[in-house]
Motif scaffolding. Structure first.
Motif, mmCIF file in Angstrom:
data_model
loop_
_atom_site.group_PDB
_atom_site.id
_atom_site.type_symbol
_atom_site.label_atom_id
_atom_site.label_comp_id
_atom_site.label_asym_id
_atom_site.label_seq_id
_atom_site.Cartn_x
_atom_site.Cartn_y
_atom_site.Cartn_z
ATOM 1 N N ALA A 1 -14.768 -8.378 -14.262
ATOM 2 C CA ALA A 1 -13.479 -7.776 -15.131
ATOM 3 C C ALA A 1 -13.384 -6.293 -14.688
ATOM 4 O O ALA A 1 -12.313 -5.818 -14.507
ATOM 5 C CB ALA A 1 -13.482 -8.152 -16.640
ATOM 6 N N ALA A 2 -14.546 -5.426 -14.846
ATOM 7 C CA ALA A 2 -14.701 -4.240 -14.664
ATOM 8 C C ALA A 2 -14.245 -3.891 -13.013
ATOM 9 O O ALA A 2 -13.350 -2.911 -12.767
ATOM 10 C CB ALA A 2 -15.908 -3.475 -14.675
ATOM 11 N N MET A 3 -14.635 -4.687 -12.109
ATOM 12 C CA MET A 3 -14.208 -4.603 -10.577
ATOM 13 C C MET A 3 -12.802 -5.018 -10.384
ATOM 14 O O MET A 3 -12.057 -4.225 -9.818
ATOM 15 C CB MET A 3 -15.119 -5.367 -9.601
ATOM 16 N N PHE A 4 -12.138 -5.886 -11.160
ATOM 17 C CA PHE A 4 -10.790 -6.270 -11.308
ATOM 18 C C PHE A 4 -10.133 -4.987 -11.561
ATOM 19 O O PHE A 4 -9.117 -4.663 -10.809
ATOM 20 C CB PHE A 4 -10.741 -7.541 -12.089
ATOM 21 N N MET A 5 -10.335 -4.354 -12.523
ATOM 22 C CA MET A 5 -9.499 -3.160 -13.298
ATOM 23 C C MET A 5 -9.773 -2.156 -12.194
ATOM 24 O O MET A 5 -8.830 -1.374 -11.904
ATOM 25 C CB MET A 5 -10.125 -2.816 -14.614
ATOM 26 N N ALA A 6 -10.864 -1.845 -11.787
ATOM 27 C CA ALA A 6 -11.188 -0.808 -10.771
ATOM 28 C C ALA A 6 -10.318 -0.808 -9.358
ATOM 29 O O ALA A 6 -9.716 -0.124 -8.832
ATOM 30 C CB ALA A 6 -12.656 -0.644 -10.472
ATOM 31 N N VAL A 7 -10.464 -2.285 -8.906
ATOM 32 C CA VAL A 7 -9.649 -2.292 -7.648
ATOM 33 C C VAL A 7 -8.012 -2.375 -7.749
ATOM 34 O O VAL A 7 -7.362 -1.775 -6.970
ATOM 35 C CB VAL A 7 -9.907 -3.901 -7.033
ATOM 36 N N TRP A 8 -7.648 -2.850 -8.807
ATOM 37 C CA TRP A 8 -6.279 -2.509 -9.068
ATOM 38 C C TRP A 8 -5.457 -1.434 -9.477
ATOM 39 O O TRP A 8 -4.661 -0.706 -9.312
ATOM 40 C CB TRP A 8 -5.906 -3.481 -10.005
ATOM 41 N N ASP A 9 -6.602 -0.478 -9.991
ATOM 42 C CA ASP A 9 -6.457 0.849 -10.434
ATOM 43 C C ASP A 9 -6.359 1.708 -9.054
ATOM 44 O O ASP A 9 -5.587 2.493 -9.123
ATOM 45 C CB ASP A 9 -7.671 1.482 -11.343
ATOM 46 N N LEU A 10 -7.293 1.273 -8.306
ATOM 47 C CA LEU A 10 -7.263 2.025 -7.017
ATOM 48 C C LEU A 10 -5.838 1.712 -6.139
ATOM 49 O O LEU A 10 -5.414 2.552 -5.684
ATOM 50 C CB LEU A 10 -8.699 1.810 -5.996
ATOM 51 N N PHE A 11 -5.613 0.577 -6.320
ATOM 52 C CA PHE A 11 -4.401 0.323 -5.709
ATOM 53 C C PHE A 11 -3.018 0.998 -6.275
ATOM 54 O O PHE A 11 -2.285 1.455 -5.534
ATOM 55 C CB PHE A 11 -4.236 -1.294 -5.647
ATOM 56 N N ALA A 12 -3.111 0.944 -7.608
ATOM 57 C CA ALA A 12 -1.871 1.541 -8.152
ATOM 58 C C ALA A 12 -1.889 3.061 -8.097
ATOM 59 O O ALA A 12 -0.708 3.561 -7.607
ATOM 60 C CB ALA A 12 -2.083 1.280 -9.838
ATOM 61 N N THR A 13 -2.926 3.666 -7.954
ATOM 62 C CA THR A 13 -3.001 5.104 -7.420
ATOM 63 C C THR A 13 -2.646 5.522 -6.362
ATOM 64 O O THR A 13 -1.801 6.205 -6.159
ATOM 65 C CB THR A 13 -4.422 5.678 -7.812
ATOM 66 N N ALA A 14 -3.148 4.857 -5.243
ATOM 67 C CA ALA A 14 -2.641 4.948 -3.931
ATOM 68 C C ALA A 14 -1.039 4.702 -3.614
ATOM 69 O O ALA A 14 -0.533 5.502 -2.942
ATOM 70 C CB ALA A 14 -3.511 3.832 -2.999
ATOM 71 N N ARG A 15 -0.753 3.778 -4.521
ATOM 72 C CA ARG A 15 0.739 3.213 -4.261
ATOM 73 C C ARG A 15 1.653 4.370 -4.745
ATOM 74 O O ARG A 15 2.616 4.912 -4.352
ATOM 75 C CB ARG A 15 0.986 1.768 -5.109
ATOM 76 N N GLU A 16 1.222 4.872 -6.123
ATOM 77 C CA GLU A 16 2.042 6.055 -6.604
ATOM 78 C C GLU A 16 1.954 7.222 -5.827
ATOM 79 O O GLU A 16 3.128 8.060 -5.719
ATOM 80 C CB GLU A 16 1.380 6.272 -8.098
ATOM 81 N N GLU A 17 0.918 7.541 -5.105
ATOM 82 C CA GLU A 17 0.735 8.815 -4.295
ATOM 83 C C GLU A 17 1.629 8.338 -3.097
ATOM 84 O O GLU A 17 2.393 9.502 -2.741
ATOM 85 C CB GLU A 17 -0.548 8.853 -3.842
#
Length: 376
Positions: A339-355
């Motif tokens: 669950a934590a890795m799921f959240m971390a991967v999607w958080d990285l993806f969302a951050t990169a997309r926002e940037e």
């Protein structure tokens, strides 16, 4: 494309190497499957006890083998021996409870009758509608459940005896692997990070998240479980409830589930006290359960688990239940890690997309701005 060009192209070589690497990795995982539990817990032991190893390494002037052996000795002393003694006591307590149930000394049907007798008429009619007030049927159900349980325990004990060699081999594989992961873990971690085809910042973030979640989950959950089980067992011993050790272990095991855990054991006992006239025992146990046993879960778990893994309680609960349903007892670690890795991967993806969306793309025909030149 000509055949000669195709067979000599770098693209074919890269694809062939990638296929070979995947095949070799899958074959390696396949041969490790018989000892997957030992490999997993060996890695967990190395991750959890790595700070002790690092401290000993500094104290003993970088003598890696000696520091790893000393750390492994502490693991045996602090974890393996207590678990072995507790298991032996638990088996003895479970056998005694089974004998009391078989002899009628402990009669759950009688306890149920006492509770039903003092229930309000509406609730009594509701239970009757579902067929829960039929004593003979209830007795048959309990007897059948006890029979199935005893059969499962007997089968499990028999299988343990039959597979004693496998258990011993798995135990030594776990310790052996933990030793080498402690001693050579830093170099192996650097090698794995270098091989993972991700950006350096992403590799670092995911690696730190993985290690943090495992340490927090294991240390936090085990400490909370041991504390709640001990406190609950002491309360049951104080009130003279038979099998206090068995109930303490059950409370400790159930406390792996946030919020609801140990209350599944002590709350029904407290309610039984109340409905059977033992008012002060019931009230005392409820107060003790809420403000002492429950306080451990409400105070220690957010500090030791939630603060580090940064997951809400409901997600910890769902991932723990799902992990244990899929992976067994190891799931209380594997579930929150996934669950934590799921959240971390999607958080990285969302951050990169926002940037990426925040950075305007250059329009066709635009030229990069250069230094201004004076007019002639």
């Amino acid at each position: 494309m000509k055949f000669k060009t195709f067979v000599t192209s770098p693209s074919l070589e890269n694809k062939a190497f990638l296929a070979l690497m995947i095949a070799a990795s899958l074959a390696f995982v396949w041969i490790l499957l018989p000892f997957s539990g030992a490999v997993f817990w060996g890695a967990v032991i190395a991750i959890v006890f790595m700070p002790i190893y690092v401290w000993l390494l500094r104290k003993w002037k970088q003598r890696r083998t000696l520091a790893a052996l000393a750390t492994l000795f502490l693991v045996v002393l602090m974890v393996v021996l207590p678990m072995t003694l507790l298991t032996g006591m638990l088996v003895k307590e479970g056998a005694a409870l089974y004998q009391r149930v078989q002899s009628g000394q402990t009669n759950f049907v009688r306890y149920f009758e006492q509770v039903v007798a003092v229930l309000p008429s509406g609730l009594h009619d509701l239970l009757k509608h579902f067929g829960l007030t039929d004593v003979s049927e209830l007795q048959a159900r309990i007897t059948e459940a006890i029979g199935r349980g005893s059969q499962m325990i007997a089968t499990y004990v028999y299988s343990m005896g039959q597979n004693a060699l496998d258990l011993i081999v798995g135990f030594f594989v776990m310790l052996y692997l933990a030793f080498f992961l402690l001693r050579d873990g830093a170099a192996l971690t650097r090698r794995i990070r270098a091989a993972v085809p991700l950006a350096p910042a992403h590799r670092q973030h995911l690696a730190v998240k993985f290690i943090t979640v495992i340490r927090a989950t294991v240390k936090g959950n085990i400490l909370v479980a041991a504390t709640q089980g001990t406190l609950g067992g002491l309360a049951f011993w104080f009130f003279g409830i038979q099998g206090a050790l068995l109930w303490a272990v059950l409370m400790g095991f159930l406390s792996l589930l946030p919020a609801i855990g140990a209350g599944l054991i002590w709350l029904p006992v407290a309610l039984y006290f109340l409905v059977t006239g033992a008012i002060w025992q019931g009230v005392t146990l409820i107060i003790y359960g809420v403000f002492v046993i429950g306080l451990v879960d409400n105070v220690l778990r957010p500090i030791l688990v939630g603060k580090d893994i940064q997951m809400p309680d409901y997600l910890v609960l769902i991932s723990t239940l799902g992990g244990m349903a899929v992976f067994g007892i190891s799931g209380f670690v594997i579930g929150p890690v996934i669950a934590a890795m799921f959240m971390a991967v999607w958080d990285l993806f969302a951050t990169a997309r926002e940037e990426a969306l925040a950075t305007p793309e250059p329009r066709e025909g635009d030229t990069p701005a250069g230094p201004a030149t004076p007019e002639a």
